[in-house]
Design a protein around this motif. Structure first.
Motif, PDB file in Angstrom:
ATOM      1  N   VAL A  42      22.742  58.017  34.077  1.00 46.27           N
ATOM      2  CA  VAL A  42      22.925  56.554  34.711  1.00 46.27           C
ATOM      3  C   VAL A  42      21.879  55.884  34.978  1.00 46.27           C
ATOM      4  O   VAL A  42      21.953  54.755  35.229  1.00 46.27           O
ATOM      5  CB  VAL A  42      23.914  56.765  35.783  1.00 46.27           C
ATOM      6  CG1 VAL A  42      25.332  57.207  35.563  1.00 46.27           C
ATOM      7  CG2 VAL A  42      23.423  57.289  37.183  1.00 46.27           C
ATOM      8  N   ASP A  43      20.576  56.290  35.163  1.00 43.87           N
ATOM      9  CA  ASP A  43      19.565  55.746  35.561  1.00 43.87           C
ATOM     10  C   ASP A  43      19.112  54.572  34.296  1.00 43.87           C
ATOM     11  O   ASP A  43      18.680  53.542  34.626  1.00 43.87           O
ATOM     12  CB  ASP A  43      18.350  56.646  35.475  1.00 43.87           C
ATOM     13  CG  ASP A  43      18.094  57.488  34.429  1.00 43.87           C
ATOM     14  OD1 ASP A  43      19.064  58.025  33.798  1.00 43.87           O
ATOM     15  OD2 ASP A  43      16.763  57.475  33.936  1.00 43.87           O
ATOM     16  N   LEU A  44      19.559  54.782  33.088  1.00 41.58           N
ATOM     17  CA  LEU A  44      19.350  53.928  32.106  1.00 41.58           C
ATOM     18  C   LEU A  44      20.263  52.518  32.370  1.00 41.58           C
ATOM     19  O   LEU A  44      19.852  51.531  31.667  1.00 41.58           O
ATOM     20  CB  LEU A  44      19.631  54.407  30.582  1.00 41.58           C
ATOM     21  CG  LEU A  44      18.757  55.478  30.233  1.00 41.58           C
ATOM     22  CD1 LEU A  44      19.188  56.069  28.732  1.00 41.58           C
ATOM     23  CD2 LEU A  44      17.381  55.242  30.147  1.00 41.58           C
ATOM     24  N   ILE A  45      21.121  52.827  33.240  1.00 39.56           N
ATOM     25  CA  ILE A  45      22.026  51.673  33.406  1.00 39.56           C
ATOM     26  C   ILE A  45      21.628  51.185  34.917  1.00 39.56           C
ATOM     27  O   ILE A  45      21.577  49.841  35.001  1.00 39.56           O
ATOM     28  CB  ILE A  45      23.581  52.022  33.704  1.00 39.56           C
ATOM     29  CG1 ILE A  45      24.072  52.543  32.570  1.00 39.56           C
ATOM     30  CG2 ILE A  45      24.635  50.982  34.012  1.00 39.56           C
ATOM     31  CD1 ILE A  45      25.299  53.364  32.445  1.00 39.56           C
ATOM     32  N   THR A  46      21.506  51.944  35.695  1.00 34.37           N
ATOM     33  CA  THR A  46      20.865  51.173  37.271  1.00 34.37           C
ATOM     34  C   THR A  46      19.914  50.528  37.051  1.00 34.37           C
ATOM     35  O   THR A  46      19.681  49.775  38.019  1.00 34.37           O
ATOM     36  CB  THR A  46      21.089  52.523  38.114  1.00 34.37           C
ATOM     37  OG1 THR A  46      20.138  53.661  37.984  1.00 34.37           O
ATOM     38  CG2 THR A  46      22.509  53.124  38.305  1.00 34.37           C
ATOM     39  N   ALA A  47      19.053  50.957  36.136  1.00 34.02           N
ATOM     40  CA  ALA A  47      17.457  50.412  36.082  1.00 34.02           C
ATOM     41  C   ALA A  47      17.398  49.244  35.462  1.00 34.02           C
ATOM     42  O   ALA A  47      16.454  48.506  35.351  1.00 34.02           O
ATOM     43  CB  ALA A  47      16.504  51.488  35.683  1.00 34.02           C
ATOM     44  N   ALA A  50      20.821  42.541  33.407  1.00 35.47           N
ATOM     45  CA  ALA A  50      20.854  41.612  32.373  1.00 35.47           C
ATOM     46  C   ALA A  50      22.248  40.727  32.347  1.00 35.47           C
ATOM     47  O   ALA A  50      23.221  40.949  33.398  1.00 35.47           O
ATOM     48  CB  ALA A  50      21.092  42.546  31.046  1.00 35.47           C
ATOM     49  N   SER A  51      22.042  39.624  31.780  1.00 34.59           N
ATOM     50  CA  SER A  51      23.192  38.747  31.689  1.00 34.59           C
ATOM     51  C   SER A  51      24.384  39.288  31.086  1.00 34.59           C
ATOM     52  O   SER A  51      24.506  40.500  30.526  1.00 34.59           O
ATOM     53  CB  SER A  51      23.139  37.503  30.999  1.00 34.59           C
ATOM     54  OG  SER A  51      22.876  37.747  29.586  1.00 34.59           O
ATOM     55  N   ARG A  52      25.709  38.820  31.563  1.00 34.04           N
ATOM     56  CA  ARG A  52      27.071  39.319  30.947  1.00 34.04           C
ATOM     57  C   ARG A  52      27.070  39.334  29.276  1.00 34.04           C
ATOM     58  O   ARG A  52      27.399  40.355  28.682  1.00 34.04           O
ATOM     59  CB  ARG A  52      28.173  38.453  31.330  1.00 34.04           C
ATOM     60  CG  ARG A  52      29.455  38.886  30.883  1.00 34.04           C
ATOM     61  CD  ARG A  52      30.605  38.111  31.372  1.00 34.04           C
ATOM     62  NE  ARG A  52      32.006  38.824  31.357  1.00 34.04           N
ATOM     63  CZ  ARG A  52      32.695  39.253  30.216  1.00 34.04           C
ATOM     64  NH1 ARG A  52      31.928  39.177  28.839  1.00 34.04           N
ATOM     65  NH2 ARG A  52      33.718  39.953  30.301  1.00 34.04           N
ATOM     66  N   ALA A  53      26.466  38.252  28.562  1.00 34.94           N
ATOM     67  CA  ALA A  53      26.035  38.385  27.040  1.00 34.94           C
ATOM     68  C   ALA A  53      25.352  39.594  26.685  1.00 34.94           C
ATOM     69  O   ALA A  53      25.658  40.420  25.642  1.00 34.94           O
ATOM     70  CB  ALA A  53      25.315  36.966  26.754  1.00 34.94           C
ATOM     71  N   ASP A  54      24.293  39.824  27.543  1.00 30.82           N
ATOM     72  CA  ASP A  54      23.218  40.776  27.035  1.00 30.82           C
ATOM     73  C   ASP A  54      24.157  42.297  27.177  1.00 30.82           C
ATOM     74  O   ASP A  54      23.834  43.431  26.260  1.00 30.82           O
ATOM     75  CB  ASP A  54      22.283  40.852  27.751  1.00 30.82           C
ATOM     76  CG  ASP A  54      21.070  39.846  27.567  1.00 30.82           C
ATOM     77  OD1 ASP A  54      21.394  39.299  26.342  1.00 30.82           O
ATOM     78  OD2 ASP A  54      20.407  39.369  28.309  1.00 30.82           O
ATOM     79  N   ASP A  79      32.432  43.610  32.545  1.00 27.72           N
ATOM     80  CA  ASP A  79      32.801  42.605  33.739  1.00 27.72           C
ATOM     81  C   ASP A  79      31.990  43.604  34.686  1.00 27.72           C
ATOM     82  O   ASP A  79      31.065  42.994  35.766  1.00 27.72           O
ATOM     83  CB  ASP A  79      34.252  42.436  33.968  1.00 27.72           C
ATOM     84  CG  ASP A  79      34.564  41.380  33.068  1.00 27.72           C
ATOM     85  OD1 ASP A  79      33.946  40.741  32.516  1.00 27.72           O
ATOM     86  OD2 ASP A  79      36.004  41.573  33.105  1.00 27.72           O
ATOM     87  N   TYR A  80      31.967  44.963  34.749  1.00 27.66           N
ATOM     88  CA  TYR A  80      31.738  45.584  36.024  1.00 27.66           C
ATOM     89  C   TYR A  80      30.021  45.932  35.877  1.00 27.66           C
ATOM     90  O   TYR A  80      29.327  45.558  36.923  1.00 27.66           O
ATOM     91  CB  TYR A  80      32.174  47.212  35.841  1.00 27.66           C
ATOM     92  CG  TYR A  80      31.319  48.109  36.590  1.00 27.66           C
ATOM     93  CD1 TYR A  80      31.591  48.441  37.760  1.00 27.66           C
ATOM     94  CD2 TYR A  80      30.481  48.907  36.071  1.00 27.66           C
ATOM     95  CE1 TYR A  80      30.911  49.366  38.583  1.00 27.66           C
ATOM     96  CE2 TYR A  80      29.812  50.136  36.675  1.00 27.66           C
ATOM     97  CZ  TYR A  80      30.039  50.199  38.170  1.00 27.66           C
ATOM     98  OH  TYR A  80      29.359  50.996  38.766  1.00 27.66           O
ATOM     99  N   LEU A  81      29.669  45.891  34.517  1.00 29.52           N
ATOM    100  CA  LEU A  81      28.122  45.968  34.440  1.00 29.52           C
ATOM    101  C   LEU A  81      27.399  44.480  34.837  1.00 29.52           C
ATOM    102  O   LEU A  81      26.529  44.502  35.603  1.00 29.52           O
ATOM    103  CB  LEU A  81      27.947  46.239  33.039  1.00 29.52           C
ATOM    104  CG  LEU A  81      28.065  47.506  32.560  1.00 29.52           C
ATOM    105  CD1 LEU A  81      27.852  47.920  31.103  1.00 29.52           C
ATOM    106  CD2 LEU A  81      27.297  48.608  33.468  1.00 29.52           C
ATOM    107  N   GLY A  86      23.674  42.235  37.184  1.00 30.97           N
ATOM    108  CA  GLY A  86      23.455  41.407  36.612  1.00 30.97           C
ATOM    109  C   GLY A  86      21.884  40.711  36.883  1.00 30.97           C
ATOM    110  O   GLY A  86      21.047  41.543  37.673  1.00 30.97           O
ATOM    111  N   PRO A  87      21.385  39.576  36.300  1.00 35.07           N
ATOM    112  CA  PRO A  87      19.907  39.195  36.463  1.00 35.07           C
ATOM    113  C   PRO A  87      19.463  39.144  37.919  1.00 35.07           C
ATOM    114  O   PRO A  87      20.118  38.941  38.539  1.00 35.07           O
ATOM    115  CB  PRO A  87      20.036  37.833  35.935  1.00 35.07           C
ATOM    116  CG  PRO A  87      20.951  37.933  35.029  1.00 35.07           C
ATOM    117  CD  PRO A  87      22.190  38.646  35.442  1.00 35.07           C
ATOM    118  N   LYS A  88      18.440  39.866  38.109  1.00 34.12           N
ATOM    119  CA  LYS A  88      18.082  39.740  39.665  1.00 34.12           C
ATOM    120  C   LYS A  88      17.182  38.506  40.028  1.00 34.12           C
ATOM    121  O   LYS A  88      16.335  38.104  39.032  1.00 34.12           O
ATOM    122  CB  LYS A  88      17.160  41.105  39.765  1.00 34.12           C
ATOM    123  CG  LYS A  88      17.940  42.288  39.771  1.00 34.12           C
ATOM    124  CD  LYS A  88      17.142  43.523  39.791  1.00 34.12           C
ATOM    125  CE  LYS A  88      18.060  44.887  39.734  1.00 34.12           C
ATOM    126  NZ  LYS A  88      16.865  46.044  39.840  1.00 34.12           N
TER     127      LYS A  88
END
Length: 252
Positions: A42-47, A50-54, A79-81, A86-88
């Motif tokens: 999940v580190d590939l996700i939590t790190a 990105a925008s919703r479109a991305d 929606d969850y991601l 989202g963009p920091k």
């Protein structure tokens, strides 16, 4: 051999590190855990941010690699991601205007898809005359795609959002519209006669008599058959639907 051991050790270490990362709670977490962590941590996700479109593009790409998600699950995950990662550091836009602009753009995109993808096979009255829940619209789009409608996952989500917003149940009256008086006042054999006249040209009646459904489900069947050329005129549709729902109701 040594390089292989090093590679394996590095991969194992990275996987272990990924296992230490945690996804935030929210609708979609369970789907992400089930669908994504079989291939990577999940580190590939939590790190990532990105925008919703991305994120939608990422999810679509993962699906080409073998991740199995239906349209509803795809929307939930995106929606969850987007909400969780989202963009920091983005500066919040003034309240009201961006949301209105986004809504208008989404409406325009959804309407364009409906006009371009649906009107080629049937009149738009089959859409504008219908109200349905998100689940029901999802099933309708999935069925239309099985008939040949060309929609990728992003287009499916855009169209689904548009349909639910404009043709979703507004209240109980909209969710279950009363049948026109013509249906209630129709002669007892009117529905049966319509069934025999409209349906047997293309298939045997056992395709009907072996099926059961609610009035809403039979309405959808009749709409679908009309889209294929059954030719039931608008005033007769409620009569036929009422007959089917009464004669072949859902079994309890």
């Amino acid at each position: 051999m040594r390089w292989l051991l090093v590679a394996l050790f590095t991969t194992a270490a990275a996987f272990a590190a990924g296992q230490g990362a945690q996804l935030p709670d929210g609708d979609g977490k369970a789907i992400v855990n089930a669908a994504c962590t079989t291939c990577h941590g999940v580190d590939l996700i939590t790190a990532k941010s990105a925008s919703r479109a991305d994120w939608a593009g990422t999810v679509d790409r993962m699906k080409t690699y073998g991740v199995t998600l239906d349209a509803t699950q795809t929307t939930t995950v995106v929606d969850y991601l987007a909400k969780s990662f989202g963009p920091k550091g983005a500066t919040p836009a003034p309240a009201g205007a961006p949301a209105a602009q986004d809504s208008a753009a989404a409406d325009a995109a959804g309407k364009a898809l409906v006009d371009n993808k649906c009107a080629g096979c049937h009149g738009l009255d089959l859409i504008t005359g219908k109200t349905a829940s998100r689940v029901d619209w999802t099933a309708t789009l999935d069925r239309m795609k099985s008939y040949g409608a060309s929609l990728d996952d992003k287009e499916t989500t855009t169209m689904l959002d548009y349909l639910v917003k404009h043709y979703g149940p507004k209240d109980q009256a909209a969710a279950a519209p009363a049948r026109p008086a013509a249906a209630a006042a129709a002669a007892p054999d009117a529905g049966k006669n319509l069934l025999n006249a409209s349906c047997t040209n293309c298939h045997d009646l056992d395709l009907v008599t072996n099926r059961t459904g609610s009035e809403a489900e039979w309405q959808e069947v009749v709409d679908r058959m009309n889209a294929r050329g059954a030719g039931v005129v608008e005033k007769d549709v409620p009569v036929l639907v009422a007959y089917l729902a009464k004669t072949y109701p859902n079994k309890k």
